[in-house]
Motif scaffolding. Structure first.
Motif, PDB file in Angstrom:
ATOM      1  N   GLU A  17       0.825  -1.202   0.000  1.00  0.00           N
ATOM      2  CA  GLU A  17       0.000   0.000   0.000  1.00  0.00           C
ATOM      3  C   GLU A  17       0.861   1.255   0.000  1.00  0.00           C
ATOM      4  OE1 GLU A  17      -3.953  -1.390   2.502  1.00  0.00           O
ATOM      5  OE2 GLU A  17      -2.100  -0.982   3.609  1.00  0.00           O
ATOM      6  N   ARG A  18       1.919   1.223   0.785  1.00  0.00           N
ATOM      7  CA  ARG A  18       2.819   2.374   0.860  1.00  0.00           C
ATOM      8  C   ARG A  18       3.477   2.642  -0.485  1.00  0.00           C
ATOM      9  NH1 ARG A  18       5.058   0.743   4.894  1.00  0.00           N
ATOM     10  NH2 ARG A  18       3.879   1.899   6.470  1.00  0.00           N
ATOM     11  N   GLN A  19       3.870   1.580  -1.181  1.00  0.00           N
ATOM     12  CA  GLN A  19       4.497   1.753  -2.487  1.00  0.00           C
ATOM     13  C   GLN A  19       3.492   2.277  -3.509  1.00  0.00           C
ATOM     14  OE1 GLN A  19       7.925   1.275  -3.147  1.00  0.00           O
ATOM     15  NE2 GLN A  19       7.213   2.477  -4.906  1.00  0.00           N
ATOM     16  N   HIS A  20       2.266   1.748  -3.453  1.00  0.00           N
ATOM     17  CA  HIS A  20       1.217   2.237  -4.351  1.00  0.00           C
ATOM     18  C   HIS A  20       0.987   3.725  -4.134  1.00  0.00           C
ATOM     19  CE1 HIS A  20      -2.650   2.496  -6.465  1.00  0.00           C
ATOM     20  NE2 HIS A  20      -3.082   3.165  -5.408  1.00  0.00           N
ATOM     21  N   LEU A  21       0.923   4.136  -2.880  1.00  0.00           N
ATOM     22  CA  LEU A  21       0.697   5.537  -2.556  1.00  0.00           C
ATOM     23  C   LEU A  21       1.832   6.409  -3.085  1.00  0.00           C
ATOM     24  CD1 LEU A  21      -1.122   7.560  -1.046  1.00  0.00           C
ATOM     25  CD2 LEU A  21       0.232   7.098   1.008  1.00  0.00           C
ATOM     26  N   GLN A  22       3.074   5.967  -2.867  1.00  0.00           N
ATOM     27  CA  GLN A  22       4.225   6.744  -3.320  1.00  0.00           C
ATOM     28  C   GLN A  22       4.257   6.840  -4.848  1.00  0.00           C
ATOM     29  OE1 GLN A  22       6.436   8.449  -1.230  1.00  0.00           O
ATOM     30  NE2 GLN A  22       6.788   9.396  -3.228  1.00  0.00           N
ATOM     31  N   ASN A  23       3.941   5.753  -5.532  1.00  0.00           N
ATOM     32  CA  ASN A  23       3.921   5.776  -6.994  1.00  0.00           C
ATOM     33  C   ASN A  23       2.891   6.771  -7.516  1.00  0.00           C
ATOM     34  OD1 ASN A  23       5.895   3.794  -7.052  1.00  0.00           O
ATOM     35  ND2 ASN A  23       4.460   2.113  -7.439  1.00  0.00           N
ATOM     36  N   ALA A  24       1.722   6.776  -6.884  1.00  0.00           N
ATOM     37  CA  ALA A  24       0.665   7.697  -7.312  1.00  0.00           C
ATOM     38  C   ALA A  24       1.095   9.144  -7.126  1.00  0.00           C
ATOM     39  CB  ALA A  24      -0.623   7.415  -6.543  1.00  0.00           C
ATOM     40  N   VAL A  25       1.737   9.435  -5.994  1.00  0.00           N
ATOM     41  CA  VAL A  25       2.199  10.796  -5.731  1.00  0.00           C
ATOM     42  C   VAL A  25       3.290  11.188  -6.733  1.00  0.00           C
ATOM     43  CG1 VAL A  25       3.405  12.269  -4.062  1.00  0.00           C
ATOM     44  CG2 VAL A  25       1.558  10.763  -3.300  1.00  0.00           C
ATOM     45  N   ASP A  26       4.220  10.280  -6.998  1.00  0.00           N
ATOM     46  CA  ASP A  26       5.318  10.573  -7.927  1.00  0.00           C
ATOM     47  C   ASP A  26       4.808  10.891  -9.332  1.00  0.00           C
ATOM     48  OD1 ASP A  26       7.131  10.158  -5.894  1.00  0.00           O
ATOM     49  OD2 ASP A  26       7.634   8.110  -6.509  1.00  0.00           O
ATOM     50  N   GLU A  27       3.681  10.322  -9.697  1.00  0.00           N
ATOM     51  CA  GLU A  27       3.132  10.520 -11.041  1.00  0.00           C
ATOM     52  C   GLU A  27       2.232  11.748 -11.128  1.00  0.00           C
ATOM     53  OE1 GLU A  27       1.105   6.897 -11.842  1.00  0.00           O
ATOM     54  OE2 GLU A  27       2.929   5.675 -11.927  1.00  0.00           O
ATOM     55  N   THR A  28       2.029  12.449 -10.018  1.00  0.00           N
ATOM     56  CA  THR A  28       1.104  13.577  -9.977  1.00  0.00           C
ATOM     57  C   THR A  28       1.847  14.904 -10.075  1.00  0.00           C
ATOM     58  OG1 THR A  28      -0.401  12.302  -8.560  1.00  0.00           O
ATOM     59  CG2 THR A  28      -0.724  14.690  -8.643  1.00  0.00           C
ATOM     60  N   PRO A  29       1.560  15.714 -11.076  1.00  0.00           N
ATOM     61  CA  PRO A  29       2.186  17.043 -11.158  1.00  0.00           C
ATOM     62  C   PRO A  29       1.759  17.932  -9.989  1.00  0.00           C
ATOM     63  CG  PRO A  29       1.186  16.421 -13.264  1.00  0.00           C
ATOM     64  CD  PRO A  29       0.700  15.434 -12.244  1.00  0.00           C
ATOM     65  N   TYR A  30       2.716  18.688  -9.461  1.00  0.00           N
ATOM     66  CA  TYR A  30       2.447  19.648  -8.386  1.00  0.00           C
ATOM     67  C   TYR A  30       1.747  18.974  -7.207  1.00  0.00           C
ATOM     68  CZ  TYR A  30       3.361  22.608 -12.410  1.00  0.00           C
ATOM     69  OH  TYR A  30       3.914  23.165 -13.538  1.00  0.00           O
ATOM     70  N   ALA A  31       2.339  17.886  -6.749  1.00  0.00           N
ATOM     71  CA  ALA A  31       1.699  17.052  -5.726  1.00  0.00           C
ATOM     72  C   ALA A  31       1.691  17.689  -4.349  1.00  0.00           C
ATOM     73  CB  ALA A  31       2.409  15.696  -5.651  1.00  0.00           C
ATOM     74  N   GLU A  32       2.538  18.671  -4.122  1.00  0.00           N
ATOM     75  CA  GLU A  32       2.651  19.272  -2.794  1.00  0.00           C
ATOM     76  C   GLU A  32       2.627  20.787  -2.900  1.00  0.00           C
ATOM     77  OE1 GLU A  32       6.048  17.827  -0.684  1.00  0.00           O
ATOM     78  OE2 GLU A  32       5.464  15.722  -0.831  1.00  0.00           O
ATOM     79  N   GLY A  33       2.379  21.414  -1.744  1.00  0.00           N
ATOM     80  CA  GLY A  33       2.426  22.869  -1.663  1.00  0.00           C
ATOM     81  C   GLY A  33       1.045  23.489  -1.586  1.00  0.00           C
ATOM     82  N   ASN A  34       0.794  24.262  -0.528  1.00  0.00           N
ATOM     83  CA  ASN A  34      -0.505  24.919  -0.334  1.00  0.00           C
ATOM     84  C   ASN A  34      -0.501  26.391  -0.727  1.00  0.00           C
ATOM     85  OD1 ASN A  34      -1.606  22.553   0.629  1.00  0.00           O
ATOM     86  ND2 ASN A  34      -1.499  23.136   2.797  1.00  0.00           N
ATOM     87  N   HIS A  35       0.652  26.911  -1.176  1.00  0.00           N
ATOM     88  CA  HIS A  35       0.704  28.318  -1.615  1.00  0.00           C
ATOM     89  C   HIS A  35       1.649  28.407  -2.807  1.00  0.00           C
ATOM     90  CE1 HIS A  35       1.709  32.806  -0.602  1.00  0.00           C
ATOM     91  NE2 HIS A  35       1.012  32.678  -1.719  1.00  0.00           N
ATOM     92  N   TRP A  36       1.094  28.793  -3.940  1.00  0.00           N
ATOM     93  CA  TRP A  36       1.864  28.938  -5.176  1.00  0.00           C
ATOM     94  C   TRP A  36       1.570  30.308  -5.770  1.00  0.00           C
ATOM     95  CZ3 TRP A  36       4.949  25.169  -7.711  1.00  0.00           C
ATOM     96  CH2 TRP A  36       4.988  23.912  -7.082  1.00  0.00           C
ATOM     97  N   VAL A  37       2.553  30.832  -6.525  1.00  0.00           N
ATOM     98  CA  VAL A  37       2.359  32.065  -7.274  1.00  0.00           C
ATOM     99  C   VAL A  37       2.559  31.767  -8.749  1.00  0.00           C
ATOM    100  CG1 VAL A  37       3.161  34.410  -7.705  1.00  0.00           C
ATOM    101  CG2 VAL A  37       3.069  33.545  -5.367  1.00  0.00           C
ATOM    102  N   ALA A  38       1.593  32.169  -9.553  1.00  0.00           N
ATOM    103  CA  ALA A  38       1.665  32.013 -11.009  1.00  0.00           C
ATOM    104  C   ALA A  38       1.853  33.394 -11.626  1.00  0.00           C
ATOM    105  CB  ALA A  38       0.380  31.368 -11.540  1.00  0.00           C
TER     106      ALA A  38
END
Length: 331
Positions: free
Chosen positions: A34-55
């Motif tokens: 389960e942990r590996q599945h979760l990590q793989n999903a996160v690795d494949e997701t663009p911009y997976a982290e961060g609650n404040h971004w500036v564009a």
């Protein structure tokens, strides 16, 4: 599960609850697979982290802030840090304005049929063990069985997302979006909604009954586990791991709910498509239009649920497609 919490936070309708929640972070309980599945999903997701971004695109400037719709004491520090952004914004966008929220609440009070079924009851369409599980879970949240039997399945899904230990009114009084909207109004900023408030309400009320039942069955599990899922959600939010939070909610629901895993996957895909992807695609044009004429000193501010930031159809990726440069900022 987080999409259920979002809708519940809009309605502010519910029974009584008591005490403060405790709960434990469930991530250490994951098995290696389960942990590996979760990590793989996160690795494949663009911009997976961060609650404040500036564009930024030339002088155009947009601050995107990932919100949580439920209150928590730790939010006060983040409100203080983010207040200068809101106080200088040319316009601050939220998923719903406070005025819209009051109108929505009034509609539900004036039209009980939006929540109550008149042609069937849930015990008539559920097997007895599943109905008993649902009735018990609802009763722990302040709903007697005779009421539970008549509620529309989508509404019960929202209600079951809230652990019995949590006071609904108190929990929803000051989520980050509510607090930052108060800052915007106090500073005299222009406040706008990203969409008409009927959009999400109509989606659930018009969803086919079998889809509503799939969502409901995916939400029935031990209330103690709901408390643990809440604790996990808050930890992930303050760690700014919104992609991990979404995927973990899917994984834990499949592990624990009284529903076939394939049907849970289908329910999640339906909600992801409507509640995140399709709304992001509409919002991004509104946001980009508003950014014309904005500057670093008078930016556009967008405050939306953190799950709207990540992914190929997340707001960050969609803005990048339109030529905006993205920079993560402290939250």
């Amino acid at each position: 599960m987080r999409v259920f919490l979002f809708i519940l936070s809009l309605l502010m309708i519910g029974g009584t609850a008591s005490a403060n929640c405790s709960g434990q972070d469930l991530r250490p309980t994951l098995e290696d697979q389960e942990r590996q599945h979760l990590q793989n999903a996160v690795d494949e997701t663009p911009y997976a982290e961060g609650n404040h971004w500036v564009a930024t695109r030339d002088a155009e400037t947009i601050h995107l802030i990932g919100s949580i719709h439920i209150d928590h004491p730790s939010l006060l520090n983040h409100v203080d840090r983010l207040a200068p952004v809101i106080e200088t914004a040319s316009v601050a966008f939220f998923e719903m304005t406070l005025n819209d929220r009051r109108e929505m609440e009034k509609e539900f009070r004036d039209n009980p049929d939006l929540l109550i079924m008149s042609d069937v009851t849930l015990p008539e369409v559920m097997d007895e063990p599943t109905w008993t599980m649902l009735a018990n879970a609802a009763q722990k949240r302040g709903y007697p069985p005779f009421m539970t039997a008549k509620f529309r399945p989508w509404y019960l899904t929202m209600m079951l997302a809230m652990p019995p230990c949590m006071s609904l009114e108190r929990a929803l009084a000051g989520g980050l979006d509510n607090r930052l909207q108060d800052v915007a109004y106090s500073a005299g900023r222009t406040v706008r909604a990203l969409e008409d408030y009927h959009t999400v309400m109509d989606f659930f009320n018009n969803a086919p009954f079998d889809q509503q039942m799939d969502m409901l069955l995916a939400a029935i599990f031990d209330p103690i586990l709901t408390e643990d899922m809440y604790a996990t959600m808050f930890k992930q939010y303050f760690e700014e791991k919104h992609a991990e939070a979404w995927e973990l909610s899917r994984l834990l629901t499949k592990r624990s709910a009284a529903q076939d895993p394939e049907r849970i996957d289908a329910a999640f895909r339906n909600m992801e498509d409507f509640l995140l992807d399709s709304r992001n695609q509409r919002w991004v044009q509104t946001i980009a239009d508003a950014a014309q004429g904005s500057t670093p000193d008078a930016p556009v501010a967008v405050i939306a649920g953190a799950a709207h930031l990540s992914g190929e159809q997340g707001l960050l990726a969609l803005l990048a497609e339109r030529g905006f440069q993205l920079e993560r900022r402290p939250f």
